[in-house]
Scaffold this motif. Structure first.
Motif, PDB file in Angstrom:
ATOM      1  N   ALA A 162       0.830  -1.204   0.000  1.00  0.00           N
ATOM      2  CA  ALA A 162       0.000   0.000   0.000  1.00  0.00           C
ATOM      3  C   ALA A 162       0.863   1.253   0.000  1.00  0.00           C
ATOM      4  CB  ALA A 162      -0.933   0.001   1.211  1.00  0.00           C
ATOM      5  N   GLU A 163       1.984   1.212   0.716  1.00  0.00           N
ATOM      6  CA  GLU A 163       2.900   2.352   0.725  1.00  0.00           C
ATOM      7  C   GLU A 163       3.572   2.515  -0.628  1.00  0.00           C
ATOM      8  OE1 GLU A 163       6.781   4.030   3.215  1.00  0.00           O
ATOM      9  OE2 GLU A 163       5.916   2.084   3.693  1.00  0.00           O
ATOM     10  N   VAL A 164       3.935   1.385  -1.255  1.00  0.00           N
ATOM     11  CA  VAL A 164       4.567   1.433  -2.575  1.00  0.00           C
ATOM     12  C   VAL A 164       3.638   2.068  -3.595  1.00  0.00           C
ATOM     13  CG1 VAL A 164       5.392   0.023  -4.500  1.00  0.00           C
ATOM     14  CG2 VAL A 164       6.074  -0.538  -2.165  1.00  0.00           C
ATOM     15  N   LEU A 165       2.366   1.667  -3.562  1.00  0.00           N
ATOM     16  CA  LEU A 165       1.422   2.070  -4.600  1.00  0.00           C
ATOM     17  C   LEU A 165       0.728   3.392  -4.313  1.00  0.00           C
ATOM     18  CD1 LEU A 165      -0.251  -1.399  -5.329  1.00  0.00           C
ATOM     19  CD2 LEU A 165       1.546  -0.261  -6.632  1.00  0.00           C
ATOM     20  N   SER A 166       0.987   3.995  -3.167  1.00  0.00           N
ATOM     21  CA  SER A 166       0.284   5.227  -2.822  1.00  0.00           C
ATOM     22  C   SER A 166       1.162   6.469  -2.951  1.00  0.00           C
ATOM     23  CB  SER A 166      -0.272   5.136  -1.392  1.00  0.00           C
ATOM     24  OG  SER A 166       0.770   4.912  -0.459  1.00  0.00           O
ATOM     25  N   LEU A 167       2.383   6.321  -3.510  1.00  0.00           N
ATOM     26  CA  LEU A 167       3.250   7.484  -3.713  1.00  0.00           C
ATOM     27  C   LEU A 167       2.779   8.260  -4.939  1.00  0.00           C
ATOM     28  CD1 LEU A 167       5.862   9.128  -3.162  1.00  0.00           C
ATOM     29  CD2 LEU A 167       7.022   7.564  -4.736  1.00  0.00           C
ATOM     30  N   ASN A 168       2.319   9.475  -4.740  1.00  0.00           N
ATOM     31  CA  ASN A 168       1.862  10.318  -5.836  1.00  0.00           C
ATOM     32  C   ASN A 168       3.000  11.222  -6.310  1.00  0.00           C
ATOM     33  OD1 ASN A 168      -0.673   9.209  -5.473  1.00  0.00           O
ATOM     34  ND2 ASN A 168      -1.390  10.893  -4.190  1.00  0.00           N
ATOM     35  N   ILE A 169       3.304  11.149  -7.602  1.00  0.00           N
ATOM     36  CA  ILE A 169       4.351  12.000  -8.161  1.00  0.00           C
ATOM     37  C   ILE A 169       3.743  13.270  -8.746  1.00  0.00           C
ATOM     38  CG2 ILE A 169       6.241  12.138  -9.830  1.00  0.00           C
ATOM     39  CD1 ILE A 169       6.472   9.097  -9.675  1.00  0.00           C
ATOM     40  N   LEU A 170       2.762  13.088  -9.618  1.00  0.00           N
ATOM     41  CA  LEU A 170       2.096  14.222 -10.262  1.00  0.00           C
ATOM     42  C   LEU A 170       0.606  13.950 -10.360  1.00  0.00           C
ATOM     43  CD1 LEU A 170       4.324  15.130 -13.368  1.00  0.00           C
ATOM     44  CD2 LEU A 170       3.994  16.532 -11.338  1.00  0.00           C
ATOM     45  N   SER A 171      -0.184  15.007 -10.312  1.00  0.00           N
ATOM     46  CA  SER A 171      -1.625  14.898 -10.541  1.00  0.00           C
ATOM     47  C   SER A 171      -2.035  15.984 -11.520  1.00  0.00           C
ATOM     48  CB  SER A 171      -2.409  15.039  -9.233  1.00  0.00           C
ATOM     49  OG  SER A 171      -2.117  13.984  -8.350  1.00  0.00           O
ATOM     50  N   ARG A 172      -2.836  15.576 -12.501  1.00  0.00           N
ATOM     51  CA  ARG A 172      -3.345  16.554 -13.473  1.00  0.00           C
ATOM     52  C   ARG A 172      -4.694  16.094 -13.974  1.00  0.00           C
ATOM     53  NH1 ARG A 172      -3.416  18.595 -18.808  1.00  0.00           N
ATOM     54  NH2 ARG A 172      -2.871  16.623 -19.774  1.00  0.00           N
ATOM     55  N   ARG A 173      -5.688  16.988 -13.856  1.00  0.00           N
ATOM     56  CA  ARG A 173      -7.033  16.709 -14.328  1.00  0.00           C
ATOM     57  C   ARG A 173      -7.573  15.399 -13.764  1.00  0.00           C
ATOM     58  NH1 ARG A 173      -6.749  18.497 -20.759  1.00  0.00           N
ATOM     59  NH2 ARG A 173      -6.371  20.729 -20.379  1.00  0.00           N
ATOM     60  N   GLY A 174      -7.362  15.210 -12.473  1.00  0.00           N
ATOM     61  CA  GLY A 174      -7.895  14.037 -11.810  1.00  0.00           C
ATOM     62  C   GLY A 174      -7.118  12.759 -12.036  1.00  0.00           C
ATOM     63  N   ARG A 175      -6.038  12.814 -12.796  1.00  0.00           N
ATOM     64  CA  ARG A 175      -5.227  11.626 -13.069  1.00  0.00           C
ATOM     65  C   ARG A 175      -3.914  11.739 -12.323  1.00  0.00           C
ATOM     66  NH1 ARG A 175      -1.486  10.162 -17.159  1.00  0.00           N
ATOM     67  NH2 ARG A 175      -1.505   7.932 -17.593  1.00  0.00           N
ATOM     68  N   THR A 176      -3.557  10.696 -11.601  1.00  0.00           N
ATOM     69  CA  THR A 176      -2.356  10.713 -10.778  1.00  0.00           C
ATOM     70  C   THR A 176      -1.327   9.742 -11.337  1.00  0.00           C
ATOM     71  OG1 THR A 176      -3.641  11.258  -8.806  1.00  0.00           O
ATOM     72  CG2 THR A 176      -1.442  10.372  -8.459  1.00  0.00           C
ATOM     73  N   ILE A 177      -0.085  10.208 -11.414  1.00  0.00           N
ATOM     74  CA  ILE A 177       1.030   9.357 -11.842  1.00  0.00           C
ATOM     75  C   ILE A 177       1.746   8.867 -10.594  1.00  0.00           C
ATOM     76  CG2 ILE A 177       3.204   9.270 -13.120  1.00  0.00           C
ATOM     77  CD1 ILE A 177       2.091  11.532 -14.881  1.00  0.00           C
ATOM     78  N   ARG A 178       1.870   7.548 -10.478  1.00  0.00           N
ATOM     79  CA  ARG A 178       2.514   6.940  -9.314  1.00  0.00           C
ATOM     80  C   ARG A 178       3.154   5.628  -9.743  1.00  0.00           C
ATOM     81  NH1 ARG A 178      -3.115   6.351  -8.020  1.00  0.00           N
ATOM     82  NH2 ARG A 178      -2.953   7.975  -6.440  1.00  0.00           N
ATOM     83  N   PRO A 179       4.174   5.160  -9.008  1.00  0.00           N
ATOM     84  CA  PRO A 179       4.721   3.841  -9.309  1.00  0.00           C
ATOM     85  C   PRO A 179       3.676   2.764  -9.061  1.00  0.00           C
ATOM     86  CG  PRO A 179       5.652   4.696  -7.276  1.00  0.00           C
ATOM     87  CD  PRO A 179       4.869   5.808  -7.886  1.00  0.00           C
ATOM     88  N   LYS A 180       3.722   1.706  -9.877  1.00  0.00           N
ATOM     89  CA  LYS A 180       2.720   0.649  -9.777  1.00  0.00           C
ATOM     90  C   LYS A 180       3.301  -0.704  -9.404  1.00  0.00           C
ATOM     91  CE  LYS A 180      -0.431   2.873 -13.042  1.00  0.00           C
ATOM     92  NZ  LYS A 180      -1.194   2.744 -14.316  1.00  0.00           N
ATOM     93  N   THR A 181       4.622  -0.781  -9.247  1.00  0.00           N
ATOM     94  CA  THR A 181       5.260  -2.025  -8.823  1.00  0.00           C
ATOM     95  C   THR A 181       6.369  -1.681  -7.835  1.00  0.00           C
ATOM     96  OG1 THR A 181       7.010  -2.094 -10.504  1.00  0.00           O
ATOM     97  CG2 THR A 181       4.861  -3.001 -11.134  1.00  0.00           C
ATOM     98  N   LEU A 182       6.861  -2.710  -7.153  1.00  0.00           N
ATOM     99  CA  LEU A 182       7.931  -2.495  -6.176  1.00  0.00           C
ATOM    100  C   LEU A 182       9.196  -1.965  -6.845  1.00  0.00           C
ATOM    101  CD1 LEU A 182       8.981  -2.766  -3.286  1.00  0.00           C
ATOM    102  CD2 LEU A 182       9.545  -5.151  -3.787  1.00  0.00           C
ATOM    103  N   ASN A 183       9.580  -2.541  -7.992  1.00  0.00           N
ATOM    104  CA  ASN A 183      10.787  -2.075  -8.687  1.00  0.00           C
ATOM    105  C   ASN A 183      10.622  -0.645  -9.188  1.00  0.00           C
ATOM    106  OD1 ASN A 183      12.424  -4.297  -8.324  1.00  0.00           O
ATOM    107  ND2 ASN A 183      11.743  -5.306 -10.195  1.00  0.00           N
ATOM    108  N   GLN A 184       9.415  -0.269  -9.616  1.00  0.00           N
ATOM    109  CA  GLN A 184       9.184   1.116 -10.024  1.00  0.00           C
ATOM    110  C   GLN A 184       9.349   2.059  -8.842  1.00  0.00           C
ATOM    111  OE1 GLN A 184       5.450   1.619 -12.054  1.00  0.00           O
ATOM    112  NE2 GLN A 184       6.182   0.668 -13.935  1.00  0.00           N
ATOM    113  N   ARG A 185       8.884   1.649  -7.665  1.00  0.00           N
ATOM    114  CA  ARG A 185       9.053   2.497  -6.479  1.00  0.00           C
ATOM    115  C   ARG A 185      10.537   2.627  -6.131  1.00  0.00           C
ATOM    116  NH1 ARG A 185       6.219   4.638  -1.935  1.00  0.00           N
ATOM    117  NH2 ARG A 185       7.813   5.869  -0.888  1.00  0.00           N
TER     118      ARG A 185
END
Length: 353
Positions: A112-135
């Motif tokens: 949950a901590e890995v997948l809840s990191l928000n990098i950017l948000s625009r127009r209701g869409r959030t970019i965040r890592p989706k896997t452990l290696n991406q985090r």
């Protein structure tokens, strides 16, 4: 708040656990037409039943304990307002199967901590890592001056780097973003393309523009580019420059020669950061030239403040088939003889009989 009520027995009867689902998390957890629940049922060995706001897990004690962890993490994400889908369920199961996550003493983060990191948000869409290696990759960008993101297509290595660049610009950590790619694929054919030099090079830089449009208001991009705040240019244009106070991304780095890689990395100026991304399985250099991406680890592997982040087919965030395609090509490549001869596949062998 999630409550659990384990009922485990050693006399051969199935173990059972009950989890209370908060009202705000119920619909996101189940998904549209219960698609998330069905995905969990397919991936987990424990039996899963939902009645009202209560989730019941039944099966072997180990299977129930694992399923309980999966749903507890999913409920945490759903309670935090994050959208869930079948892919989220699959990634959650995969991450909890990783020892570094499943073993708290290994120092791993919860999914949950890995997948809840928000990098950017625009127009209701959030970019965040989706896997452990991406985090891990995103964290490395925060912690090191030069980061190499190496992995197959679809693992988000360029997209996440772009998001971190835009974030750094918005937070005034840098004054400009510089995005570059080698136009090696064009080779001698570049001269035969119609139009000016910029028009000939543009198709090779188009993926970088596409990512920018996802992260910055499209109408502001021309202004930022004309002011030099964002620059998208071929790698050859980097020669002779010193890049200060910039976030610099070299994409498709597998198509650089060792000499080009050295030239690029030595452009680093004060207050700048470099991210290099590439896929070592998709080299388009002509004439058997060595790839700078393949040799740079041997050269810089022991240099302080340089990090190499590895992404694999399990980190692919495109269509599920992309991960299967990457793995299939890896198996096929591994079966090819070293002398360059191609081994026919089973369909070819059948046709020849």
């Amino acid at each position: 708040m999630t409550g659990t009520e384990p009922e485990q027995s050693n006399n051969g009867t199935p173990a059972r656990s009950r989890l209370a689902i908060p009202d705000s998390a119920l619909l996101p957890l189940l998904g549209s037409r219960d698609e998330n629940l069905r995905a969990a049922e397919d991936l987990l060995s424990a039996d899963v039943h939902v009645r009202g706001n209560e989730l019941t897990l039944t099966g072997d004690p180990a299977d129930v304990a694992f399923a309980e962890r999966v749903f507890a993490e999913l409920i945490t994400l759903a309670s935090g307002g994050q959208e869930l889908g079948p892919d989220t369920v699959r990634r959650m199961v995969s991450m909890l199967s990783d020892r570094e996550v499943s073993d708290p003493e290994a120092g791993g983060r919860s999914p949950a901590e890995v997948l809840s990191l928000n990098i950017l948000s625009r127009r209701g869409r959030t970019i965040r890592p989706k896997t452990l290696n991406q985090r891990r990759y995103v964290d490395a960008i925060d912690q090191h001056t030069i980061v190499f993101g190496i992995g197959p297509a679809g693992t988000g290595k360029t997209y996440l780097a772009m998001a971190k660049a835009v974030q750094a610009l918005q937070n005034k950590q840098v004054n400009r973003i510089i995005l570059t790619r080698p136009a090696v694929e064009a080779g001698e054919r570049l001269g035969f393309l119609p139009g000016t030099l910029y028009e000939k090079i543009d198709p090779y830089l188009r993926p970088l523009y596409d990512a920018l449009h996802d992260m910055i208001e499209p109408e502001s991009i021309p202004k930022l580019m004309s002011a030099g705040t964002i620059e998208v240019a071929p790698l050859a244009y980097m020669r002779g420059r010193t890049l200060n106070d910039a976030f610099i991304i070299l994409d498709e780095a597998q198509n650089t020669t060792p000499e080009q890689m050295k030239m690029f990395l030595t452009r680093l100026g004060f207050g700048s950061q470099i991210v290099v991304t590439g896929d070592s399985t998709q080299i388009d250099l002509p004439g058997g030239s060595r790839s700078g991406l393949l040799v740079v680890r041997d050269i810089l592997g022991d240099v302080d403040d340089v990090h190499f982040a590895e992404l694999t087919s399990t980190d692919v965030v495109r269509h599920r088939l992309v991960s299967d395609i990457v793995d299939a090509y890896a198996r096929w490549d591994a079966n090819q003889p070293s002398d360059g001869r191609l081994v026919p596949n089973r369909a070819d062998r059948r046709r020849r009989r």
